[in-house]
Enzyme design. Structure first.
Site, mmCIF file in Angstrom:
data_model
loop_
_atom_site.group_PDB
_atom_site.id
_atom_site.type_symbol
_atom_site.label_atom_id
_atom_site.label_comp_id
_atom_site.label_asym_id
_atom_site.label_seq_id
_atom_site.Cartn_x
_atom_site.Cartn_y
_atom_site.Cartn_z
ATOM 1 N N ASP A 144 41.922 48.292 35.226
ATOM 2 C CA ASP A 144 43.523 48.652 35.575
ATOM 3 C C ASP A 144 44.401 47.606 34.719
ATOM 4 O OD1 ASP A 144 42.530 46.342 37.010
ATOM 5 O OD2 ASP A 144 43.864 46.664 38.523
ATOM 6 N N GLU A 190 37.750 33.036 39.296
ATOM 7 C CA GLU A 190 37.993 32.590 37.749
ATOM 8 C C GLU A 190 37.550 30.834 37.800
ATOM 9 O OE1 GLU A 190 40.182 33.979 39.688
ATOM 10 O OE2 GLU A 190 41.154 35.510 38.421
HETATM 11 N N1 UDP Z 1 36.822 46.313 41.923
HETATM 12 C C1 UDP Z 1 35.646 46.816 42.597
HETATM 13 N N2 UDP Z 1 35.396 46.786 44.062
HETATM 14 C C2 UDP Z 1 36.318 46.748 44.911
HETATM 15 C C3 UDP Z 1 37.766 46.498 44.370
HETATM 16 C C4 UDP Z 1 37.762 46.341 43.008
HETATM 17 O O1 UDP Z 1 34.543 46.718 41.516
HETATM 18 O O2 UDP Z 1 35.970 46.854 45.943
HETATM 19 C C5 UDP Z 1 37.107 46.021 40.476
HETATM 20 C C6 UDP Z 1 38.242 46.721 40.040
HETATM 21 O O3 UDP Z 1 37.931 48.003 39.427
HETATM 22 C C7 UDP Z 1 38.864 46.042 39.021
HETATM 23 C C8 UDP Z 1 38.533 44.488 39.518
HETATM 24 O O4 UDP Z 1 37.192 44.781 40.353
HETATM 25 O O5 UDP Z 1 38.122 46.158 38.049
HETATM 26 C C9 UDP Z 1 39.391 43.807 40.144
HETATM 27 O O6 UDP Z 1 40.101 44.393 41.228
HETATM 28 P P1 UDP Z 1 41.634 44.978 41.550
HETATM 29 O O7 UDP Z 1 42.022 45.243 40.390
HETATM 30 O O8 UDP Z 1 41.571 45.737 42.631
HETATM 31 O O9 UDP Z 1 42.106 43.408 41.904
HETATM 32 P P2 UDP Z 1 43.490 42.804 41.506
HETATM 33 O O10 UDP Z 1 43.873 42.945 40.184
HETATM 34 O O11 UDP Z 1 44.428 43.464 42.155
HETATM 35 O O12 UDP Z 1 43.286 41.365 41.587
HETATM 36 MN MN MN Z 2 43.733 44.912 39.042
#
Ligand code: UDP
Ligand code: MN
Length: 331
Positions: free
Chosen positions: A189, A272
């Site tokens: 995203d 991280e």
């Molecule tokens: N993701 C996943 N399983 C989940 C939630 C998220 O594989 O249950 C993936 C999501 O597609 C993204 C990454 O992990 O590539 C980080 O998730 P998200 O974008 O929701 O986190 P944020 O950016 O809000 O911290």
């Molecule tokens: Mn994200």
């Protein structure tokens, strides 16, 4: 005019004509090379096509589309094939936004040479929708699954370790299949400036760069004073040794091989930090500072608005219409 003086301008004419056509030809070549700062050409398309583990005619078609963009001129790929390989690990999971996110990311990565896209689904089965996007991209890719362990999945309260099982699966694949190059965790995203890929490509150990749209501070970045590392700027330090965002660093594959125990912990908020600490011995002062000594933002931690799953379609009303087909695309 004598015969001898007549001959001379004719020769000169031919020479000038030849010179001009050589110049024009070279100019047309350089305009292809200048496309996005990296050479794009037919042989590259062929290379991408043949590198795929599974390649349908969709891949060939999109390869041809790239060829059109690059004006289909014959340019050597030597310079491009010498570039260090990029391994882009993308965790993803099924939700209404998934196809849109992966479509956009695939279009970014299609513009980057020498790259393998490792897409790891948090799922128990590979999604045909994800597979179709990968095939259509024409990129060399690896499609894997790595479901989040049940103990975290069923957690009712607090944040979950999102994308951790996926990223560890991608790391495992790299350990088994890649000798050198550079790895980068690219969530599905986020928003990537193409320049960030060329910046990270020459990472020797661990490189870092600013990430936009993080916390109230608006950016997460190493602090650089007098050209050298002087700490971290991040809205959430939380006792972390490496208070950085997942999108803010890249790691050399050779370096990773020398750290056989490096892994990402299932620790929300500390993924991280945990991963970078597991690369020990490695200290913050060793970080390679990219993006013009961290003065540019070339990657953004964008977040897409969550959408509700679509409602069931009235099958009696829309029987024998396109709406039933469209519904199969949606979640
Ligand atoms: N993701 C996943 N399983 C989940 C939630 C998220 O594989 O249950 C993936 C999501 O597609 C993204 C990454 O992990 O590539 C980080 O998730 P998200 O974008 O929701 O986190 P944020 O950016 O809000 O911290
Ligand atoms: Mn994200």
């Amino acid at each position: 005019m004598t015969m001898a003086t007549m001959k001379l301008p004719l020769k000169m004419y031919i020479l000038i004509l030849l010179g001009v056509s050589v110049m024009l030809y070279q100019y047309s070549l350089s305009s292809v090379i200048a496309f996005n700062g990296a050479p794009l050409d037919g042989a590259d398309v062929l290379y991408r096509g043949t590198q795929n583990e599974s390649m349908g005619h969709e891949a060939i078609k999109s390869g041809a589309r790239r060829l059109d963009v690059a004006m289909a001129l014959p340019v050597t790929t030597t310079a491009e094939s010498k570039l260090p390989m990029l391994y882009i690990i993308t965790p993803t999971y099924t939700r209404p936004e998934q196809v849109a996110e992966l479509t956009r990311l695939s279009h970014t990565l299609m513009l980057v040479p020498n790259l393998r896209w490792i897409v790891v689904e948090d799922a128990t089965h590979k999604s045909p929708k994800v597979e179709a996007i990968l095939a259509k991209s024409g990129l060399p890719y690896t499609h894997l699954i790595a479901p989040m362990p049940e103990e975290f999945k069923k957690k009712k309260k607090g944040p979950k370790p999102r994308g951790v099982s996926n990223r560890n699966k991608g790391l495992e694949w790299i350990r088994q299949n890649a000798k050198d190059g550079v790895l980068y965790f690219a969530d599905d995203d986020n928003t990537y400036d193409l320049d960030i890929f060329e910046e990270m490509r020459h990472t020797r150990r661990v490189s870092m760069f600013p990430v936009g749209l993080i916390t109230k501070l608006g950016v997460s970045s190493p602090v650089v004073r007098n050209g050298t590392f002087a700490g971290f700027y991040d809205g959430w330090i939380a006792g972390r040794k490496f208070p950085v965002d997942m999108a803010g660093f890249a790691v050399s594959v050779v370096f990773l091989h020398r750290r056989p125990n490096a892994t990402m912990p299932y620790k929300p908020g500390y993924e991280e930090d945990g991963f970078l600490k597991s690369l020990r011995p490695f200290e913050p002062k060793e970080i390679e500072l990219l993006a013009d000594k961290c003065t540019k933002i070339l990657v953004w931690h964008t977040q897409t608005k969550k959408n509700e799953p679509s409602q069931p379609v009235d099958t009696s009303k829309y029987n024998n219409t396109n709406i039933l087909t469209l519904k199969t695309i949606l979640v």
